[in-house]
Structures are given as structure tokens and as C-alpha cells.
Design a protein around this motif. Sequence first.
Motif, short mmCIF file in Angstrom:
data_model
loop_
_atom_site.label_atom_id
_atom_site.label_comp_id
_atom_site.label_asym_id
_atom_site.label_seq_id
_atom_site.Cartn_x
_atom_site.Cartn_y
_atom_site.Cartn_z
N LEU C 35 0.96 -1.37 -0.02
CA LEU C 35 0.00 -0.05 0.10
C LEU C 35 0.85 1.30 0.03
O LEU C 35 0.83 2.33 -0.81
CB LEU C 35 -0.86 -0.04 1.23
CG LEU C 35 -1.78 -1.22 1.32
CD1 LEU C 35 -2.92 -0.97 2.59
CD2 LEU C 35 -2.47 -1.45 0.13
N VAL D 22 -4.01 5.21 5.60
CA VAL D 22 -3.48 3.85 4.95
C VAL D 22 -2.21 3.25 5.79
O VAL D 22 -2.16 2.31 6.04
CB VAL D 22 -3.15 4.19 3.53
CG1 VAL D 22 -2.11 2.93 2.92
CG2 VAL D 22 -4.27 4.54 2.53
N LEU D 35 -6.79 3.54 1.26
CA LEU D 35 -6.20 3.63 0.12
C LEU D 35 -7.10 4.01 -1.03
O LEU D 35 -7.08 4.82 -2.10
CB LEU D 35 -5.47 2.26 -0.59
CG LEU D 35 -4.80 2.65 -1.77
CD1 LEU D 35 -3.64 3.40 -1.63
CD2 LEU D 35 -4.25 1.05 -2.36
#
Lengths: 606, 508, 102, 164, 469
Positions: C35, D22, D35
Amino acid sequence: MAIAAALLTLGLPFAAFLLLALVPRLRRSGPPAGWVSIGAIGAAFLVAAAAWLAEAGGAGVWGWIPGAGGPLVTVGVLLDDLSRAMVLLVTLVSLLVQVYSLAYLHDEPRPALGRYYAYHALFAFSMLGLVLAPTFVQMFIFWELVGLCSYLLIGFWYDRPSAAQAAVKAFWVTRLGDVGFIIGIVWLWAAAGTFEFTALFAEAAAGQIPAAGLALTMVLIYLGAVGKSAQFPLHVWLPDAMEGPTPVSALIHAATMVTAGVFMVTRTMPLFALVPDVLTLIAWVGALTALLAATMACVEGDIKRVLAYSTISQLGYMMAAAGAGAAAAGFFHLGTHGVFKALLFLGAGAVIHAAGTNDVFRMGGLFRAMPQTGIVFLIGTLALAGVWPLAGFFSKEAVLAGVLHGQLTGPFVLLALTAFLTAFYMFRVVFIAFFGRPHDPHAHLHDPPRLMAGPLWVLAGLTVGLGLWFTVQPPAGEHGPGWLAPLSLGLAAAGIVLAWATYQARVVSADLLATLLAPLDVAARRRYGLDALYALLYRGAMLGCSRVIGWLDRYVVDGVVNMASAWSLRAGDLLRRIQTGVPQDYVYGVAFGVLVLLVWAQWGSR
Amino acid sequence: MSVPVLSVITWAPFIGALLIMFTARHRPLAVRLIAAVTTGLSTVLSLWIYLAYDREAAGFQFHEKVVLVPPLGVAYELGVDGMSLLLVLLTAIIIFTGVFASWTVTVRSQEFYALLLALVTGVFGVFVSLDLFVFFLFYELAVLPMYLLIGIWGSSGQVRPRGIFAWAFRETGVGSKEYAAMKLTLYLLFGSAFILVGIFALYVFAGTGSFSFLELQAAAFDPGVQWWVFLAFYVGFGILAGIWPLHTWSPDGHASAPTAVSMLHAGVLMKLGAYGVVRLGMGLLPEGAGALAWLVGTIACINIVYGALSAMAQTDLKYVIAYSSVSHMGIVMLGAATLTEAGLNGSVFQMFAHGVMTGLFFALVGLVYEKAHSREIGKMGGFGHAMPGIAVAFTVGGLSSLGLPATAGFVAELLTFMGAWRSAHPWWLFPAVAGTFLTAVYVLRVAKQIFWGPPSPHFEHLDDARGPEWVALVVLVGVIVVFGMMPGLAIGPVGTATMPLLTRIVAP
Amino acid sequence: MTGPGLQAYLILAALVFAIGLFGILTRRNAIGILLGIELMLNAVNINLVAFARFHADLAGLVFTLFTIAITVIEVGVGLAIVIAVFRVRKTVDADHLTLLRG
Amino acid sequence: MTGATLAFVVVAAALVTASLGVVLTRNLFHAVLYLAGALVATAVVFLLLESPFLFAVQLLLYAGGVVTILVFAIMLTERLVGERITQTSRFLLNGAVVAAAVFVGLAGFIARARQPAPAVTPAEDQVAGLARALVGPFAASFELLAVLLVAALLGAIYLARTED
Amino acid sequence: MTAFTLEIGLAVLVLLVFGATLLARGDDRRWIGWLAGLGVLILTVVAMLLPAAGAQLGGAFVQDGLALFAKRLFLAATFIGILGGLALPGRPFLRRTGEYHLLLLTSLLGMLVLVSARDLILLFVAFELMSIPLYVLAGFAKREGEAVEAALKFFLVGSVSSAVMAYGLSLVYGAARSTSLAEVAGALAAGDPLLRLGLLAVFAGFGFKIAAFPFHMWVPDTYEAAATPFVAWLSVAPKAAGFVAIFRVYYEGMGSSVGLWVPVAAGLAAVTIVAGNLMALPQQNAKRLLAYSGIAHIGYMLMGLAAGSASGTAMVLFYLVAYVFGNMGAFLVVEAVARAEGSESVAAFRGLAQRSPLLALAMLLFLLSLGGIPFVAGFWAKLYVFWAAATAGLYWLVLVGAVLTVVALFYYLIVAKRMYIEAPPATGALSLEPMLALSVILCVAGVVLLGVYPRPLVMAAMKVAAPLF
């Protein structure tokens, strides 16, 4: 003709040496090897004698080390009165000693005997080469070679630790003098541009040799003589050298090699003459040596060592004479001394051979047991004591006269005192060993075999004969004032009487004398502490220094190198720890890289 | 000169190595015979050129040239003058005797001899090559095999880690043969880097686009350049010549190396360093040499005394000899540094004399070690009875190393002394002479300890040299004595080479 | 119209970029790290588009397209690797993956 | 301040918060959702930059595609683990310091950068332009991208599949 | 259209291999590897014959001498790598040969394009095309914990760096207002800080690819875990590509601005040389050792880069060639030994000389080459880069390099010691696959030929490097 003769005398022993060295079978056969060497030296002696009678003279020089402008170093032969006489002496004594040895060492294993004669042949060659040397370098070459032979012969019984030690000591001490010698030679060469005596003398005569530093140069050269001729303070090796077989002592350490120093000084007298101060120094050192050695001889119990000290003392005489400018007298004494000291040593050899000990106090009454030996030994002793009409008397008087003539009163006094002591310690030995009570009545002592007796008688005869010859026809050269002869005789007599009184009649107690002269006695017994000093220097200074350097080299100089490598190893081991294996840490690596680049871009690149 | 005799001398051992590698598998005798024959061939030929060399004409003779890389100016160019002549002879003698001295190598003898011979080709090549580039390649060839030779066939001693760097000693394993091999190799390669830099600098600054020695000699270099390049050469070659304080590879290396290798390395390779300094340093950079002579000579003096004292301190026989080499290389460098005829001739002569002398020494030490299985001087004693031949040879070698007349050592030292006193720094004479005295002390001490005195209880059934081993001893002793008594044999040709060199330095 | 200047966008992108880096440095879980990478690449896109806009140049937009595509590809491959890792090692905690080190 | 600026501030705030979410939230699933939020916010930024096409691409391809893959991946791994993955962070401070340093470094540069005035007129019709660009000057890159996609897909499949 | 011959050819080959992969059946599909190898061989030959061509696609793609030089190198290296990998054991390599080679070839395609790219976008895409397959290949033995771990690390560091790179590229684009490198060169003169920042960030990306300290950290782990023949290839080809790309981006047409990068390159070179060599010292695993030594070599190449001159560039190119042969060779020998002994530790080399003298000799040659000893290629390589750095006035750097070379020799000699000095644990020669042997032989040939006669290659490198400045 002269040159041929010289080369022949030189070549014969060398040939013998090569033969013995390169033909193992011959060498290991023992006596035959001996006869080869004897034959060679005998022939050499004949040639020398012929040359002597013919008064042949001449010089030949050949290039040895080539150089751009003519040879840099030359070698050759130089036959003149000096070398002629010396050659005669050397060949004669060598011959006699070699013959004598054949009987003296007949118990030795054959190979050892062969080795012995190989050394002897080499020595004869080297000594002759030294004597005939026309250049300093050649003299140095053979100077070292005789040193080598002495080293080998002292260490002849090489499995005796004492012999081994003595041999090495002799080499080192003489080598110490040679350090000075070689430096002096090089300096002289640098100053005068040649090594050749004739050229040097010519320059000296013409005063072309720059005076600057010449004195020091000559002192250095003289140092060589100090070592070789056992002058104070480098005399310490000679007494120990008695570890070698007695004939060796007779030949090398009495008659020939040790006189090389005197010979050298005599040979190069024209150069020494340029620096009177050095001569005076030589005279003083000689006289001092003579006295010190004499005192040490008085307290020595080992017959050979007594003789060794007396040799040192007599060498002192010769040097003193040379220093006084009376080189001829010195050389004269050199010759006579060579004869009667060889005689004494060989006689002592016979005694030791029979009695099986060196210690005079374990002898006694030998005269009755071995009269021949007794007689010749007595003759030698008288000659050494300087009793008329034996050879010693004349040469010794010549020396004293020379010293006196040189206005060197101090040395003269010392030498006179020495004359007295000489008579004393020699007769001390004679009385104790030959006339005292037999130490061991049951010992079957006997005169030596013919092969040993022969040389003894020859030398004895020479001693007497020369003496008579000189009485008939007084030798040329200095003659002291009238009172000189009586003085020396008186001193000798006094010495003899004192010795008789002390050791024969025992009216004077030796211990009393000792206590009276306690400090002197102790000092003499301690050899004036010189040996101890040298031992200290060797152990402490040299070995200690070497240990320090060795340690430094291994643990510092080399240590730095090892440390560098060890550090890199450690650094690598530390550095690889950053490789933790954790991925995020690897990303940290990238991040840091970026940061560094950023920082550089911000401030680094303006 | 129709036959490329120098090439034959140089490559014969290499051919031998190949033959050994590919034909003599598991046939130890064949291996030795091939080695003996090929090196013998080189020896005979070197002797021949030594005699055939025209001393009147002087200069470089037996010239060969094959252009290798035209654009780079690299050519396979060979030739010998009086100096290299002598050293080629030395190399031949040492390797020839070395083959016999190591006759008894049993472990992997095939590889041993192959590597040894390859190495020798390198040495010959260095002495005969007139092209600096080829020179360097040969140089590396002479240096590299040493690692394996010592590492595989060497012997380990033990060094007790003491002193401030003890920890480092433990970490690097001082004393082991691996350590010695590694140290030696790294040191020498490090030095060769300097040499390489120097060579390329000359190549560039000369601008003639050629590595040929003769052409570079013609070129005139700017003094500054000369200074730096000479320094580079001095350090680079000096490491191999064992100059203080970069000498510490030598005792360890020589002590650990097998007999023939010690002989070759101490006997010849160290000379290679000195030769490099004289040939390239002084030959190509007269002004540089003149400007730096003081450094070379002073360090040489340190070498002489320092080496002698270190040798005196050793208890391991091989280390004594190794340090004596350090000391004697000092004489070599000193002679060269005097920049006088006598000194330079002495230097070259000392290269030869010391080569033979050390070769002899290491051969003897090898024999003693092989028979007594010990290098501890302290334990030995009275070997003279059991091994008289070895004792005699050792004495001769010792006398030569302490500069006794009638041995080669004396001539070299006398000439060096003369040169030193005539040089710009007369005081150099004193350390040099002191060195000879110290040498006398430690050599005689060792000889006495080992061969004299009562037989040591530690050893039984010692015996003297045998069969092939005699060849080594006799030849080497003979050479020492013959050249000691007739130095003209060597100085004659050497002089023809050194004089022109000097005239360029002294009279610019 | 007078909107915020180019720098504003660049700063914003830099901020996102830094945050992404922060995520990569601190996350334990491999996916979490992914991510972070996404964010960083996303910041790149902002840059590109901003430049394209302020220079009125299409290339930037093209570039963005490529970046997006490549990002997707990277994520795909990354996830595949994570899954493979997980199959063998039974963990997705990156800082437990230290078989290889030093 | 103008509406555009206001919009920017809002979007930027949203983007930053989402990004922080995130990297900070403990629940991996939520992280993915954050995200997605961040990507959407980015898309809006594109819109502010007058790039509607990219806005679309970002939404569909990126937010859609990537998030879907991620969710799949997480669900897959979670199924393999058998329980919900909560993820923890390590050395937050170090990370923060380094990241901050990087940000400062970048910002420093950007602050020193020249300030170009926005081009008055945006480029002519984006979609057409892009299309022309992709078949024109950037055709080669496009082709390569295709190859890359295939290869990566292949590799990904190879790694991810269960058999052999 | 000759400009694209290689790329198109390779693409065709990729398609062929792809098709083969789809068609292939059975458990041993190594014939695909033969196919790929053959194809690459043909392409190599073609590349050797191919002439240079001018710019294409409006300057985005250029087939100049430099590109051609690099492509020949890649193809040759790939050929050797495939050859060495043909006989890889293990199920993945038997059954998935297709995928393996497909990825290899696509990565190769990426390299080919990368060195020709003069456009930022093309550069980036090519860069990714080169990198991404490598991640997969690193973990190709996906059932081995180490392999996949290595792949993950490789991937993480790689994608972060490429993110940084992309960020940098975006800035470059923004500052240059164009994606064409030519424009960038022009803009740099203007001295826009953003542009410098961008280029630096891009440098970080390249730094990762060429594994310069501190971007190197993925290297040891990846090398240790991945399949050795692949590592052999990985350790040379992508690095070469990275260097050539660096030349393109930072030197081509930079004119006076070249000096800007000298300090960066010099600094990176210094730390990389030191770190690589020192960290290699304590290694016990042969592949790890070579990994660190490889990092050190990158440092030496950076020296040549730091020279910032045509000669420096040429020397780096030469170094790359020497390095390709030396390093690949070393890795392949490791593979051979490992396959016989089942261990990749340095200890596995014990007594190799007595068991397989020729293999040991080959290894020795490679080590000497890496160590920079005369007669073998590495000697010239080191000599030349030192020379270049010295002429650029970077004496301190040369000193660092020279001193650390001694360290390097130390650990190379340690391996030599294992092989020659120590006694073998077992007797009998090692069994050696013919193809692996062939690849080793090729490397030996390269090392020796270049060592004996480097000149033609040097001249070629000079020729192709000259136009950059």
C-alpha cells in the motif's frame, strides 16, 4: 727469479691444501695427508732458504678487481729483506711444527688428522700470502684467512664447548680490530688512490698523501694490528686460544700469525712515520700490554696460558719497538722470539703430552724424568728471560735500546719492569714444573718420541746458535748506552733469583708476596676484569640490542601490518551487520541514499 | 644471432613445466628428470652466453625483437648486457641446484615442479626483457606462483602472539604457511602496482608510444617526473628487495617456503627487486636516482644493521637466514645508492654473491630440516659429526656472508665500502662495516650452536647430504669460492654495463 | 481563474510520497508495505498531471497513463510474490523474513 | 480565497488524511479502503487539474482495479491464515523521522523552484490528443507496456498458482 | 527498419517461446530452453553484424554505437546465462522452463530498449520491463523459502526505488517541459533546481539497479537464494544496462553540466568500493562472497563514471565486458561445484584442484580477473578505470581503489587457497554438465582473450563512447 720463488713458496702449500681439500680419500687417510703437507712446506722452506741466501728481491703485481680506468684492486708478491726473513721464519716453524704434530696427534682419528693438516697447509699458504703481500687489500685478504685458520685450528676439537667458544671468541675479537683495519684501508685508498705499498710509500715520501685525517686513518689500521697481535685491550682472545692443540699454539699463536700485526706495522712504517703521535701511542700501548701480560703470567697456573701471556707481553715489546721507530729491532725480536717461543710451546707440548695436564702445580720433578725436554725448555726460558748469550738477549736489548733512543722513558721503564717479571714467571714455571717435588711419583714420564724431539732440538740449536752468532758478530742497528746490557741482565737475574727463592728454596713465601701485592694480585687473577667487561658488552649491549630490535620488528613493524589486515577483517564483520535481512531495513538503505543525495543536491552543488 | 638463445633460456623451463603437467602424471622420476634437463639446458646456455658475450662491444647483445602490439608499442624484445648476464647466470645456477635440492619433494611433486619452472621463466624473462611491458608481465609471472608454492608445500612455524598487536596476530594467524603465503603475495602485488604506475607514467611522459627500454632511455624526462617515478619504482621494487620497513613479508615468507622456493625467492627474486631499481630506476631516471640516492642509501644502511640485529635475535634457523637476506640486500641497495663505479659494481656483484650464498644457505637449512625435522637452533648441537659435508658448506656460506676474503661476499662488500666512502654520504661506510661485524657474530654463533659442541641429545640417526643433494652444495660452494678468488670473472662484464649508467647519472 | 499554484500540487505530492515511504518503512505486513508503494506512485501521478496542466503539455498525461498501468502491474506481481511467500513461510510479516542476512 | 483554492484545500486534506489512514490503521482491510479513498481523492485532484480523462482512468482502472486485487489478495491470505490479519507497525519514530526528512528535502527544492503561470488554455481535447500520442510518438512504449503486462501476468500467475 | 531488428527479433523469439510454453507438455520441457538459447545465439550473431543506425521515432529511440555495443554484450551474456541454466535441476525449472525463459527474454527486451531509449517514458517503461520479470525470476523456485524471501526483498527494494525514480522522472519532465532527453540536456544548463532534484532521484533508481551502496542491500540475499545461472546473468546484464542508461541520461549531450555528477559518482564509487570489499571479507557462502565482490566492482566502474569523460565511459564499458565474463564465469563454476557437492559455501571448493584441475584453473582465472591480475581481462579493466580516474584528477579515489584491491585479492586468494592448498574431502573428478562446461569455457575464453589482447575492444569502446561528449 725472485717472483717465481715467491710464487713457488706460495703455491706449494696451496697445492697441498687443494689436494687435501678436494681428495677426501687422501684427507681421511691421516698420516699420508700429513706427509703431503709436510712435503709441500718443506719444499717451500727450501725455496725460501734459497731465496734468502740469494738475497733475491722483486715485486710482481697483477690486477684482481678490474675497473674502468685500470684495475681497481691488485694482488701480487713483494719479496724484499723483510718478507724474505719472515718467509724463512714462517716456513721453518711451520715445517717443524707440522713434523712435531705428526707424533703429537698420532692418537687422533685419521680423518681428523687429515683435516688438521689441511688447515695447516691453508694456514701456511695464507701466512705466506700475508707476508708477501704488496698491497693493503691482499694483506687484509690473507690477514683474514690466517684468522680463519686460527679459528678452525683453535676449534680443532670442535665438540669441546670450551674450544668452540674460544675459537669463536678469537674470531670475533680479531674481527673487531679488522673493522678498524678495513675502514683505515678504504680511507687510505680514498686519500691516496691506491692500495699498493710501493706507490703509497712513494707518495708518502713525496708528501702527496693529504695529512688531514691521516692520523686517524693510521690509528684505524693499527687497530687491525691490535686485534691480531693481541695488544691491549684486544688481547683477551689469545689466552683462550690455548684450547687448540699445542703445536697450533706454537705456530699460530706464538711464532707467526700473532706477529702479523707487528709485521704489518713494520711493513707500513713509512706511512706510520708520517704520524709520530700514532707511533708514540703504539709504543705506550705496546709497553703497557707487555707489563699487564707479564703480571697476569705471574699468577697463571696453566703452563700454556703462561706462555700465551708471555707471548702477549713479548708482542708488546715488539710493538713498543716499532712505535719507538726502531722497527728493525722489533722485527729482530719478532724473529728470535718466533724461534724460542715455538721452542717453549713445543717443549710445553711435550710436557703436557707426557704429564697429561696443563696445570704446573700437578707437575714437578720433570727434569729428572725427561731431561731432553728439560734442557730445551730451559734454553728457551733463558732466551726468553734475555740471558746472555742466547738469541733473546740481543733482540731484547735491541728493543730496549730502540725505545730508549726514541726518548720514550715511560715505556722503557715499563719494559724494563717487564723484563724482570718475564724472568720471574718463566722460572717460576721451570722451578715448579721441572725441579719441584714430583707430583705423582708413580707416573711413567718419558722424553718425547724422535719426531717430537727433533724439532725441539733444531729450535734449541737455533736459539743457541743465533745467540752465539750475534756474540761473534753483533747485529746492526741501535746500540744502547753501556749500562743497558748490565741492566737487562741484572733484571733477568733478579727475576730468576726471586723465582728460585720463592718456588725452589722457598725462603720467600709466595702467599706473602701475594698478600703484599694483594690488589695487583687480585686484579691480575681477574685478568683486570677485561674478559668480564667484554662478556658484559656482548651479552648486554649486543644481544640485548638485538633482542629489542627483533621484538620491534616482529611486534611493531610487522605488528602494524597485521593490525591493518586484522582491522579490515573486523571492519568487514561489523559492516555486514547492517545487512539485517529485514526488508524494511533495506528500504531504509534506499531512503538514506536518497536523503544523502538530497542533502548533497541542496548544499553540495552550488 | 640466428638462434634466439635468450628465448630458449627463458622458455625452456616453461616448456618443462608444460611437459611435466601433461606428460609426467604420477611419474615422479620423470618429473624430476624433465625439470633437471630443462633447467640444465637454461644453465648451459646462460653459461654459454656468459662466455660468448662480447665485452669489448658491451651494450645489449643477443638481441631479439618481435613486435606484439604495434599500436601500443608493446614488443617482445630481449637482450642482455653485462649486468643481466650475470643475473641470468645466477638464476640458472640457483634453479638448477634448486631442482636437485628439492629432489625429495614427494607431495604433489608434479604441480610443484611445474609451478617452480613457470616461476623461473618469469625470472629469466624479467632479466632479459628490454620491453618494459613484457618486463612487467614476466615480473607478475615470477611473483604469482609463489602463493601456491608456499601455501601448498610450505611449512608452518609458530609465533607467540605478544606485544601491543597480539590480538591482530591471532586474527591473522601469524606463523602459518597460509599466512606467510598470503602476506608475501599481497605485499608483492601491492608493490607491483607502483611499478606498473611507474612504467605507464614513463610510457606517457616519453610520448614515443613505445615501451622499449632503449627508446625510453633515449627520452629525456622532466626532473619532477623523474623524482616521482623513481620513487614509485623504488617502493615497488624495493618491497621485493626487502627494504625496511616493507620487508616483513620476507622473513615469514622465506621461513615458510619449501627449500627450492626459499632458494629461488631469497636468492633470485629479491635481486629482481634490486635489479629493477638499478635497471629501470637508475637506467631510465638518472636525475631521479641522483635526487633520491640519499633515501635509498640511508634506508639501505638501516637494512644492514637492523637486519643483522634481527637475525641475531631469531631462534628459528630459517628466520636467521631470512633476516640475513634483509641485511645483505641492504648492501646491495647501498652499493647502488653510492652512485660510484666501485659501489655499483659491488652492488651487482653482491646480488650475485648473495644470491648464491643464500641459495646455499636455504639448501642447507632445507637439508638440516629434512634430516632433523626441527628448525629450533636451541635444540640442535654437534651436528658436525653426523653431517660434516653440510657443516663445511654451511661454514663456507657463513664466511661468505660475513665477507671473508676468498669468498664472493668479500669482494662485494669491499667494493661497496669503497663506493660508500667515495659517495656523497661517506658515513654510510660505518653501518655497512658494522653490519659485517654483526654478521660475523650471529653467523658464527649459529654455526657453533648447530654443528659444534657435543652432539645434541634430541636427535638420533642424522646423516649427511645424499646423492642429488650434493650437486646443489658442491656447485654453490664452488661458485662462491671461484668468484671470490676471481672476481674479475663477474666484474668484467658488469663494469661494461654499469659505467655508462653511471656516466648518465653523475655527469648529466 | 486563479487556483492554487504549481507548488501547492508539488508539495501535496511530496507529502503523499513521504507518507507512502513512511508506510513502507514502518509496516510489518507485506501487503501493508505494498500500500505504501501505491501511495508513492500515486504521488508521482499528481506531479505529472500537475506539470501537464501547468505546461499545457499532453506528454505528462501520457506519462501518467503509463505510470498507472505500471503501478497496477507492480501491485499484481507484488501480491503474487506475497502469496508465494505466504505459501512457503506461512507469514506475511516482512520482518520475519530473515533467513538471508549478513 | 477562490473556490478553486478552497476545493484544493479540501481535497488535499482528504487525500492526506486518507494516506495517513493507509499507513497508520491497524486493520489491513480498512487500510485498503483508506487507499481507495486516497486514490479517489487523487482522481479529484486530477479533476481540479482539468484532466477529466485521467480522472476516469484513475477511478476505474486504479481505484477499481488495484483495490479489487488487493481485497482479493487479503481475503486469500486471510483464508489461508484462517483469521483476520491485524497488522502492526515497527519503529514508528524512525520511519517518521526519515520520511519527514525526505519530505523536507523535497519541499526545500520545490520551494526554490520557479513558479510557472498556469497555461491559460488547457490543451485541446485531451482524449483525442492522448489517443494520437499513444499511436504516435509513444507507440513503442505502448507496445512494450503490452509485453510487460503479459510477462508480469504470466509471472504473477506462475507464482500465485497452487499447482506444482 | 534495421534499427529495430534486434528488438523485433527478440519479440518474435518471445512469441515463439510463449507459443512453445503453451504447447509444451510433459514433465521435462527443457527443450524450450534450447529454443530460447538458439534464438539468442542467432540474435547475438545478428547483433554482431548489425550496423549502427540513426535516431528513430522522433528521437525517442536510437541505435547508436553505444546502444549496439551494449546490446551485443547483453545478448552474449544472456546466451551464456541460458546455456548455463539449461540443465537446472528442480521441478520448476524442468516443468516451467517456458515461463523461466519467457521472463528472461522479456527482461532482456527491456534492456535492449532501455539502452536505446532517449525518451523518459520509454526509458521508464523499458526499465520496468527489465526489472519486473527479474522479481519473479528471483523467486522462481517458489517452493523454497529462501527463494521467495529473496524475491520479496528484491521486489520491495526494487519497487520503492522505481517509485523514487518515477518521482524523479516526473520532476525532470516538469522541469524540462518535455520527455525527450535532448530537451533535458538543454534545460539542465538553465539550472532549474527541480531538474537537478529529479535527476538525482532518478539516479537513486539506477543506483538500485546497478547495486551501488547503499542501494545494494537486496543484492547479497537475492544472489544467495536465486538459481545460480540466473544470478550469474542477473549480476551482469542488468547492471550493464543500468550503466549504459546512466550514460544516456547523465552524460549524453550534457556538455559542461557533466561535471555536476562527478562528485556524486565519485562519492558513491568510494563508499561502494570500501563497503563491498570489506563486507566480502567475512563471507563463507561463495555466492554471497561474489555478490559483495560484485558490489565492489560496481564501485570501480563508478570510478570510471566519475571520470566524467569519454575515456572514462569507454573504460567502464570495457570493464563491463571483462566483468561479464569474469563474474558469470565465477558464478557458473560455483554452480558446477554446488551441483556436485550440494553446497554453495566456499568450503565446498576444498581441494578442487586435485579433483578437477581444469575447473579449478578456470575458477582461478576468473578470480584473478576479478582481482585484476595481468594476463586476464580484469587487469586491464582496473588499470583503465584507474587511469581514467587519475586523468580526471581523482587521485584520492584511485588510492582508495588501489588499497582496497589488496583487500579484494585477499578474499579471492582465500578461495584459491581452498581450491589448491587444502586437501579434498573426497576423491574423483566432479561430474559436469556439458552445457554448463561450455558456458564456463566461453567465459574462460573471454577472460583470457581480453587479457592477452584487449586492444580491439578498448578501441571499440573508445569509438562508441566518444559521441556522448
